[in-house]
Design a protein around this motif. Structure first.
Motif, PDB file in Angstrom:
ATOM      1  N   LEU A  24       0.829  -1.204   0.000  1.00 30.21           N
ATOM      2  CA  LEU A  24       0.000   0.000   0.000  1.00 30.21           C
ATOM      3  C   LEU A  24       0.867   1.259   0.000  1.00 30.21           C
ATOM      4  O   LEU A  24       0.559   2.228  -0.699  1.00 30.21           O
ATOM      5  N   PHE A  25       1.971   1.234   0.748  1.00 31.86           N
ATOM      6  CA  PHE A  25       2.875   2.384   0.768  1.00 31.86           C
ATOM      7  C   PHE A  25       3.456   2.632  -0.629  1.00 31.86           C
ATOM      8  O   PHE A  25       3.614   3.786  -1.059  1.00 31.86           O
ATOM      9  N   MET A  26       3.788   1.576  -1.340  1.00 27.66           N
ATOM     10  CA  MET A  26       4.334   1.714  -2.691  1.00 27.66           C
ATOM     11  C   MET A  26       3.283   2.289  -3.648  1.00 27.66           C
ATOM     12  O   MET A  26       3.606   3.113  -4.511  1.00 27.66           O
ATOM     13  N   LEU A  27       2.036   1.860  -3.485  1.00 30.28           N
ATOM     14  CA  LEU A  27       0.973   2.420  -4.325  1.00 30.28           C
ATOM     15  C   LEU A  27       0.790   3.908  -4.037  1.00 30.28           C
ATOM     16  O   LEU A  27       0.578   4.710  -4.953  1.00 30.28           O
ATOM     17  N   THR A  28       0.896   4.268  -2.753  1.00 29.93           N
ATOM     18  CA  THR A  28       0.780   5.675  -2.384  1.00 29.93           C
ATOM     19  C   THR A  28       1.896   6.500  -3.017  1.00 29.93           C
ATOM     20  O   THR A  28       1.675   7.619  -3.511  1.00 29.93           O
ATOM     21  N   SER A  94      -3.721   4.920   4.330  1.00 30.06           N
ATOM     22  CA  SER A  94      -2.509   4.213   4.753  1.00 30.06           C
ATOM     23  C   SER A  94      -2.128   4.589   6.185  1.00 30.06           C
ATOM     24  O   SER A  94      -1.742   3.727   6.985  1.00 30.06           O
ATOM     25  N   ASN A  95      -2.285   5.873   6.529  1.00 37.59           N
ATOM     26  CA  ASN A  95      -1.983   6.287   7.904  1.00 37.59           C
ATOM     27  C   ASN A  95      -2.997   5.720   8.895  1.00 37.59           C
ATOM     28  O   ASN A  95      -2.642   5.381  10.022  1.00 37.59           O
ATOM     29  N   TYR A  96      -4.248   5.639   8.490  1.00 37.04           N
ATOM     30  CA  TYR A  96      -5.267   5.025   9.349  1.00 37.04           C
ATOM     31  C   TYR A  96      -4.899   3.567   9.642  1.00 37.04           C
ATOM     32  O   TYR A  96      -5.014   3.101  10.782  1.00 37.04           O
ATOM     33  N   SER A 154       8.025   5.248   9.171  1.00 38.04           N
ATOM     34  CA  SER A 154       9.337   5.412   8.548  1.00 38.04           C
ATOM     35  C   SER A 154       9.414   4.647   7.232  1.00 38.04           C
ATOM     36  O   SER A 154       9.943   5.154   6.225  1.00 38.04           O
ATOM     37  N   LEU A 155       8.882   3.429   7.233  1.00 37.94           N
ATOM     38  CA  LEU A 155       8.875   2.628   6.006  1.00 37.94           C
ATOM     39  C   LEU A 155       8.099   3.351   4.911  1.00 37.94           C
ATOM     40  O   LEU A 155       8.553   3.442   3.757  1.00 37.94           O
ATOM     41  N   SER A 156       6.935   3.880   5.268  1.00 43.71           N
ATOM     42  CA  SER A 156       6.132   4.617   4.295  1.00 43.71           C
ATOM     43  C   SER A 156       6.861   5.863   3.797  1.00 43.71           C
ATOM     44  O   SER A 156       6.913   6.131   2.584  1.00 43.71           O
ATOM     45  N   ASN A 157       7.447   6.618   4.730  1.00 38.42           N
ATOM     46  CA  ASN A 157       8.112   7.872   4.354  1.00 38.42           C
ATOM     47  C   ASN A 157       9.314   7.633   3.447  1.00 38.42           C
ATOM     48  O   ASN A 157       9.554   8.384   2.496  1.00 38.42           O
ATOM     49  N   PHE A 255      -5.505   9.898  14.370  1.00 39.71           N
ATOM     50  CA  PHE A 255      -6.051  10.011  13.021  1.00 39.71           C
ATOM     51  C   PHE A 255      -6.388  11.459  12.691  1.00 39.71           C
ATOM     52  O   PHE A 255      -6.037  11.973  11.617  1.00 39.71           O
ATOM     53  N   LEU A 256      -7.042  12.151  13.621  1.00 47.51           N
ATOM     54  CA  LEU A 256      -7.343  13.564  13.401  1.00 47.51           C
ATOM     55  C   LEU A 256      -6.066  14.398  13.320  1.00 47.51           C
ATOM     56  O   LEU A 256      -6.034  15.423  12.627  1.00 47.51           O
TER      57      LEU A 256
END
Length: 585
Positions: A24-28, A94-96, A154-157, A255-256
């Motif tokens: 999902l992170f790669m798709l983002t 993805s963050n959720y 971190s992985l996502s960033n 989340f907010l």
């Protein structure tokens, strides 16, 4: 390496969920690339409409070549806005998932810890650090959640930064100053809409954390009574409710918290398109404006906060090394594995109808604590039958409480046997404990109603056995004075009760749970003489139904016992008569 192994152990089978999150992170990041590419295309079309003809070999783009210059800019601009809205949605989703995964893991660990405390061996409980137990539930589990969030974020960033860097350029960020008014409006609107919700979520989190500490304190204080009455699931469930409350509040708060940054990105792109549209309508020169609206602005606005987050995440990961290693060691020491407790709503104490208590026989029972070379109990043998009132006396440290713990099954004899109705109690210790009630000097009370403290149930009915327990424990007159009767809250640890009232609650609890054998560990020693006399008379009145073993602080307490034993240095002397003991003292 130890840190990694600890994290892997705590995650258990949930570690498999990291792979789909990575996808999902790669798709983002791919959506990020498309969005930034559209910025470049949009700027190129502004300067020269013929730029679109470079893609004439792609037949599905031929319709764009039929538009006038202004129409083409409008279509590509709308596409640009749509792509960033899609990116915004991907980022939120993805963050959720990151926050949800980490919050659920924290709740899982908290449930495991409390369940482990309640189901560990009593010897292990004695050797454990109660402060670590409480901190692991209240604090270390929170650190575990924060570290998981930091790792996944971190992985996502890193993935997004790596992709966006391809499109970086060099330009000025002065344009951002022009957006201050619009950004201020967005932030103000966000606070107006969500301020009260954030406040309520913060209160939920605070209340849940307070209930969590209260619940774990209750478990630590009343472990023997809880285990004797078989109420492990009840107390685990109470803490589970608090754990889930904290998890939900934490999820919503975090989340907010991620909305403003991503919302601002969408606003920035809308602003750029609006500026271009306004300049087209006014026929003003766009070259000075477009020089500041390049790939660099979009890329840097995207990755600048991510770089900052990477440093913060790294600090969190480093900080969490010791708490998580400790947390892993505590769960391993409890020996219950990583399976989350199930069926916590089943509060039934009894698995079957227990047989009537007839006799208890100790045969050459000895016990030595694991960390000691000296036996605390030495070859003790005696027998009791239904209806006996047994007194135990001896100096401090003689082994009286150890003997009670052995009889309850919390400590297993190093040698010898304990037989109930001619069967070894350790054949099925839960069946034996269904016959026992433990009444210590400091009676265990929870912050709840009188009824809850008698039944250890959330919604107990006013049954005949409850009425009987109140009557036999002489609580009826006291209940009549309470503002809400049996539903009156007793305060933290029963702060509103006197010593005699606390003892009567314990007696009512034993009667309600239909326990045949009452074990009193100096339970009246803190009472004044008159109150102690009243409580003992109430216990004597139960002799037709109950068998009593009492450790005595005052010799006068023993005058109604039919058997009295003296314990000294782990050895048993007796049975003795009350007159013999009174004469010797």
């Amino acid at each position: 390496m130890l840190y990694y192994q600890s994290l892997k152990f705590l995650l258990g089978m949930q570690i498999k969920k990291i792979a789909p999150l990575t996808i999902l992170f790669m798709l983002t990041s791919l959506v990020d690339l498309v969005g930034i590419s559209l910025i470049g295309a949009y700027l190129a079309i502004i300067f020269d409409k013929s730029f679109i003809y470079q893609f004439k070999e792609y037949s599905y783009l031929n319709f764009l070549m039929t538009y006038e210059h202004s129409q083409l800019l409008l279509v590509v601009g709308i596409s640009l806005i749509a792509m960033f809205i899609i990116k915004f949605t991907f980022l939120l989703f993805s963050n959720y998932l990151i926050l949800s995964f980490a919050a659920k893991e924290q709740a899982k660990i908290q449930k495991l810890l409390v369940n482990g405390i309640l189901h560990q061996s009593y010897e292990n409980f004695l050797s454990s650090n109660s402060g670590d137990n409480l901190s692991s539930v209240a604090n270390f589990s929170g650190t575990y959640r924060e570290v998981l969030q930091a790792i996944l974020q971190s992985l996502s960033n890193i993935i997004v930064i790596s992709a966006v860097c391809i499109f970086l350029g060099i330009t000025s960020l002065i344009t951002l100053l022009a957006l201050s008014l619009m950004i201020g409006l967005v932030i103000g609107s966000y606070n107006f809409i969500f301020a009260n919700k954030i406040h309520s979520y913060g209160k939920d989190y605070t209340d849940g954390a307070s209930d969590m500490i209260q619940g774990t304190t209750d478990v630590s204080s009343g472990l023997k009574e809880i285990k004797t009455l078989g109420k492990e699931n009840f107390f685990t469930s109470l803490v589970s409710v608090s754990a889930d409350k904290i998890a939900r509040a934490s999820l919503r708060l975090n989340f907010l918290g991620i909305i403003p940054r991503n919302l601002i990105e969408v606003v920035l792109i809308i602003f750029v398109v609006l500026v271009v549209a306004v300049n087209l309508e006014t026929n003003e020169e766009l070259s000075s404006l477009l020089s500041m609206l390049g790939v660099f602005m979009a890329g840097m606005i995207r990755i600048a906060p991510l770089i900052s987050q990477l440093q913060i995440s790294w600090n969190t990961i480093v900080y969490g090394k010791e708490p998580i290693t400790t947390l892993s060691n505590i769960i391993k020491s409890q020996g219950n594995g990583m399976e989350e407790p199930k069926n916590l709503k089943s509060f039934s104490t009894k698995k079957h109808i227990p047989s009537e208590f007839k006799s208890l026989v100790l045969k050459n029972v000895s016990y030595r604590y694991p960390a000691s070379d000296k036996r605390s109990i030495k070859n003790i043998s005696f027998s009791i039958t239904k209806g006996d009132f047994i007194g135990l006396i001896g100096p401090s440290g003689a082994g009286k409480t150890s003997l009670i713990n052995i009889i309850l099954g919390f400590l297993k004899p190093t040698s010898g046997k304990i037989l109930s109705n001619e069967e070894d109690i350790h054949k099925d210790i839960s069946i034996w404990r269904e016959k026992c009630a433990y009444l210590p000097q400091d009676i265990f009370l929870v912050n709840g109603s009188l009824k809850k403290n008698i039944t250890f149930e959330e919604n107990a009915e006013n049954s005949a056995i409850l009425e009987k327990s109140i009557k036999l424990s002489k609580l009826s007159d006291f209940i009549d004075t309470l503002p809400e009767g049996i539903e009156t809250n007793l305060g933290d640890k029963g702060v509103r009760l006197s010593g005699g009232q606390r003892q009567r609650v314990a007696i009512a609890r034993a009667i309600f749970h239909e326990r045949d054998l009452l074990l009193l560990d100096e339970s009246t020693s803190a009472l004044d003489a008159e109150t102690e006399k009243e409580v003992m008379q109430e216990l004597i009145g139960l002799r037709k139904e109950k068998t009593i073993i009492a450790i005595a602080h005052r010799i006068s307490t023993l005058k109604d016992c039919n058997k009295i034993f003296r314990i000294n240095n782990g050895e048993l002397e007796g049975p003795l008569s009350y007159n013999e003991i009174a004469r010797n003292n």
